[in-house]
Scaffold this motif. Structure first.
Motif, PDB file in Angstrom:
ATOM      1  N   GLU A   1       0.841  -1.184   0.000  1.00 20.30           N
ATOM      2  CA  GLU A   1       0.000   0.000   0.000  1.00 20.30           C
ATOM      3  C   GLU A   1       0.886   1.246   0.000  1.00 20.30           C
ATOM      4  N   THR A   2       0.347   2.334  -0.537  1.00 24.13           N
ATOM      5  CA  THR A   2       1.123   3.566  -0.658  1.00 24.13           C
ATOM      6  C   THR A   2       1.664   4.033   0.685  1.00 24.13           C
ATOM      7  N   GLU A   3       0.829   3.992   1.713  1.00 22.66           N
ATOM      8  CA  GLU A   3       1.255   4.458   3.025  1.00 22.66           C
ATOM      9  C   GLU A   3       2.367   3.579   3.585  1.00 22.66           C
ATOM     10  N   GLN A   4       2.224   2.283   3.403  1.00 14.92           N
ATOM     11  CA  GLN A   4       3.237   1.358   3.904  1.00 14.92           C
ATOM     12  C   GLN A   4       4.545   1.557   3.161  1.00 14.92           C
ATOM     13  N   ALA A   5       4.453   1.772   1.838  1.00 17.25           N
ATOM     14  CA  ALA A   5       5.653   1.989   1.042  1.00 17.25           C
ATOM     15  C   ALA A   5       6.365   3.263   1.476  1.00 17.25           C
ATOM     16  N   ALA A   6       5.586   4.306   1.798  1.00 16.56           N
ATOM     17  CA  ALA A   6       6.175   5.561   2.244  1.00 16.56           C
ATOM     18  C   ALA A   6       6.898   5.371   3.569  1.00 16.56           C
ATOM     19  N   GLN A   7       6.295   4.571   4.482  1.00 17.41           N
ATOM     20  CA  GLN A   7       6.930   4.309   5.762  1.00 17.41           C
ATOM     21  C   GLN A   7       8.217   3.520   5.587  1.00 17.41           C
ATOM     22  N   THR A   8       8.181   2.558   4.673  1.00 14.46           N
ATOM     23  CA  THR A   8       9.382   1.770   4.384  1.00 14.46           C
ATOM     24  C   THR A   8      10.476   2.653   3.825  1.00 14.46           C
ATOM     25  N   ASN A   9      10.101   3.546   2.914  1.00 13.64           N
ATOM     26  CA  ASN A   9      11.062   4.464   2.319  1.00 13.64           C
ATOM     27  C   ASN A   9      11.719   5.322   3.387  1.00 13.64           C
ATOM     28  N   ALA A  10      10.909   5.854   4.300  1.00 13.68           N
ATOM     29  CA  ALA A  10      11.436   6.701   5.363  1.00 13.68           C
ATOM     30  C   ALA A  10      12.391   5.925   6.265  1.00 13.68           C
ATOM     31  N   ALA A  11      12.030   4.670   6.525  1.00 15.97           N
ATOM     32  CA  ALA A  11      12.878   3.843   7.383  1.00 15.97           C
ATOM     33  C   ALA A  11      14.217   3.559   6.720  1.00 15.97           C
ATOM     34  N   ILE A  12      14.176   3.263   5.419  1.00 18.16           N
ATOM     35  CA  ILE A  12      15.414   2.960   4.700  1.00 18.16           C
ATOM     36  C   ILE A  12      16.318   4.177   4.642  1.00 18.16           C
ATOM     37  N   LEU A  13      15.705   5.355   4.539  1.00 16.30           N
ATOM     38  CA  LEU A  13      16.495   6.570   4.419  1.00 16.30           C
ATOM     39  C   LEU A  13      17.213   6.934   5.710  1.00 16.30           C
ATOM     40  N   GLU A  14      16.928   6.248   6.802  1.00 20.04           N
ATOM     41  CA  GLU A  14      17.655   6.458   8.042  1.00 20.04           C
ATOM     42  C   GLU A  14      18.979   5.705   7.953  1.00 20.04           C
ATOM     43  N   THR A  15      19.858   6.206   7.120  1.00 16.91           N
ATOM     44  CA  THR A  15      21.126   5.542   6.880  1.00 16.91           C
ATOM     45  C   THR A  15      22.059   5.664   8.077  1.00 16.91           C
ATOM     46  N   ARG A  16      22.916   4.680   8.214  1.00 12.68           N
ATOM     47  CA  ARG A  16      23.945   4.720   9.252  1.00 12.68           C
ATOM     48  C   ARG A  16      25.222   5.370   8.745  1.00 12.68           C
ATOM     49  N   ALA A  17      25.250   5.676   7.463  1.00 13.26           N
ATOM     50  CA  ALA A  17      26.427   6.295   6.853  1.00 13.26           C
ATOM     51  C   ALA A  17      26.458   7.790   7.164  1.00 13.26           C
ATOM     52  N   PRO A  18      27.626   8.420   7.074  1.00 13.74           N
ATOM     53  CA  PRO A  18      27.710   9.876   7.276  1.00 13.74           C
ATOM     54  C   PRO A  18      26.820  10.604   6.272  1.00 13.74           C
ATOM     55  N   LYS A  19      26.134  11.634   6.745  1.00 14.51           N
ATOM     56  CA  LYS A  19      25.232  12.380   5.866  1.00 14.51           C
ATOM     57  C   LYS A  19      25.996  13.297   4.916  1.00 14.51           C
ATOM     58  N   GLN A  20      27.213  13.687   5.311  1.00 17.21           N
ATOM     59  CA  GLN A  20      28.029  14.576   4.491  1.00 17.21           C
ATOM     60  C   GLN A  20      29.448  14.058   4.404  1.00 17.21           C
ATOM     61  N   ILE A  21      30.107  14.405   3.304  1.00 19.21           N
ATOM     62  CA  ILE A  21      31.501  14.020   3.125  1.00 19.21           C
ATOM     63  C   ILE A  21      32.394  15.101   3.723  1.00 19.21           C
ATOM     64  N   ASP A  22      33.546  14.710   4.197  1.00 20.46           N
ATOM     65  CA  ASP A  22      34.507  15.670   4.724  1.00 20.46           C
ATOM     66  C   ASP A  22      34.912  16.630   3.604  1.00 20.46           C
ATOM     67  N   PRO A  23      34.692  17.934   3.760  1.00 17.61           N
ATOM     68  CA  PRO A  23      35.031  18.894   2.692  1.00 17.61           C
ATOM     69  C   PRO A  23      36.490  18.816   2.251  1.00 17.61           C
ATOM     70  N   ALA A  24      37.373  18.408   3.158  1.00 19.22           N
ATOM     71  CA  ALA A  24      38.797  18.329   2.825  1.00 19.22           C
ATOM     72  C   ALA A  24      39.057  17.291   1.725  1.00 19.22           C
ATOM     73  N   ILE A  25      38.214  16.266   1.674  1.00 16.19           N
ATOM     74  CA  ILE A  25      38.369  15.241   0.641  1.00 16.19           C
ATOM     75  C   ILE A  25      38.172  15.850  -0.737  1.00 16.19           C
ATOM     76  N   LEU A  26      37.162  16.718  -0.868  1.00 18.67           N
ATOM     77  CA  LEU A  26      36.899  17.371  -2.148  1.00 18.67           C
ATOM     78  C   LEU A  26      37.948  18.439  -2.456  1.00 18.67           C
TER      79      LEU A  26
END
Length: 289
Positions: free
Chosen positions: A21-46
């Motif tokens: 269902e659309t609502e369930q898919a939206a909830q799943t999407n939101a859950a997946i987007l809670e990544t454990r990875a850093p949200k931003q890259i270190d500017p020094a790398i760029l």
């Protein structure tokens, strides 16, 4: 993974036909987007361009087979936040398909790159991809796109607006060269083709007599360019010894997606195609993300 292989099978289990269902898919999407990875890259790398890379590519750099990764990436590479966490290099990804030529769409889902792109895992937003900026003017009738400077094809050749115009005018709108009976309707307004114009090597102008209300969506689909430096040799416009029949035979959907040797912008490039049996792709050392 450093490679992925597509195994072609005679049949697959039937689709259950169930959809979330659309609502369930939206909830799943939101859950997946809670990544454990850093949200931003270190500017020094760029700033210092101290990028990491796969060990297999690092070995090629040591052997002099590839330039350093800092030279292979564009000036402004696209930074992608992982869905879950930063992965590990190596491994092989395997997929099964019901066929090769009849399943080009399935393969192309992993290989398509355009100026813009849909967000993931659900396509509810449009994001930058090959392009790093755009601007509308003339009441939405003209759009200007800036391509990331320094993007390269998988063979190291620069990607420019010339590749876009080659795909559009010499292939898509050319009735003699096009792989298909009719060009995509998305590029027409009132039965007239939308115009594309080169401002400079990295600036594309798209214009139409009416507002370009669907252009961003169109620029998220399939591809926007083909390697002119490679395909021009097969095109009668650039090679008087070439024929349109031979050009179309060498630029079918299957040939463009699966044939080894043709430069690509995608993360993977084909290195082996045993028809009806398997496809093998390897990492693109010049991928822009």
């Amino acid at each position: 993974p450093s490679a992925f292989c597509l195994l072609l099978l005679g049949c697959l289990a039937p689709d259950s036909g169930k959809r979330a269902e659309t609502e369930q898919a939206a909830q799943t999407n939101a859950a997946i987007l809670e990544t454990r990875a850093p949200k931003q890259i270190d500017p020094a790398i760029l700033t210092n361009r101290t990028f990491g890379e796969a060990p297999t590519l690092a070995e090629k750099v040591k052997r002099g087979e590839l330039p350093p990764v800092s030279k292979r990436l564009p000036e402004n590479p696209l930074i992608v936040v992982p869905m879950d966490t930063v992965g590990q290099y190596g491994g092989t990804l395997r997929r099964a398909l019901t066929g090769d030529i009849i399943q080009t769409a399935g393969v192309n889902k992993t290989l398509s790159e355009n100026l813009m792109g849909f967000s993931r895992p659900l396509p509810d937003n449009i994001e930058f991809n090959l392009a790093e900026s755009y601007k509308f003017r003339d009441d939405g009738k003209t759009a200007t796109f800036k391509i990331r400077k320094g993007i390269k094809w998988s063979d190291g050749h620069p990607f420019t607006v010339d590749d876009i115009l080659f795909w559009y005018y010499d292939m898509t709108l050319n009735d003699d060269a096009r792989d298909g009976v009719l060009p995509p309707s998305v590029w027409f307004v009132d039965d007239k083709a939308i115009e594309m114009k080169k401002i400079d090597a990295y600036t594309l102008e798209i214009s139409s007599p009416k507002p370009l209300g669907r252009v961003l969506h169109a620029l998220c689909l399939d591809v926007i360019a083909e390697p002119k430096h490679y395909l021009a040799q097969y095109h009668p416009k650039y090679n008087p010894n070439a024929t349109y029949e031979a050009f179309k035979d060498s630029t079918t959907s299957a040939q463009r997606i699966m044939k080894p040797g043709k430069p690509r912008l995608s993360a993977w490039v084909p290195v082996e195609w045993i028809r009806g049996q398997r496809l093998v792709y390897e990492r693109n050392p010049y991928y822009f993300k």
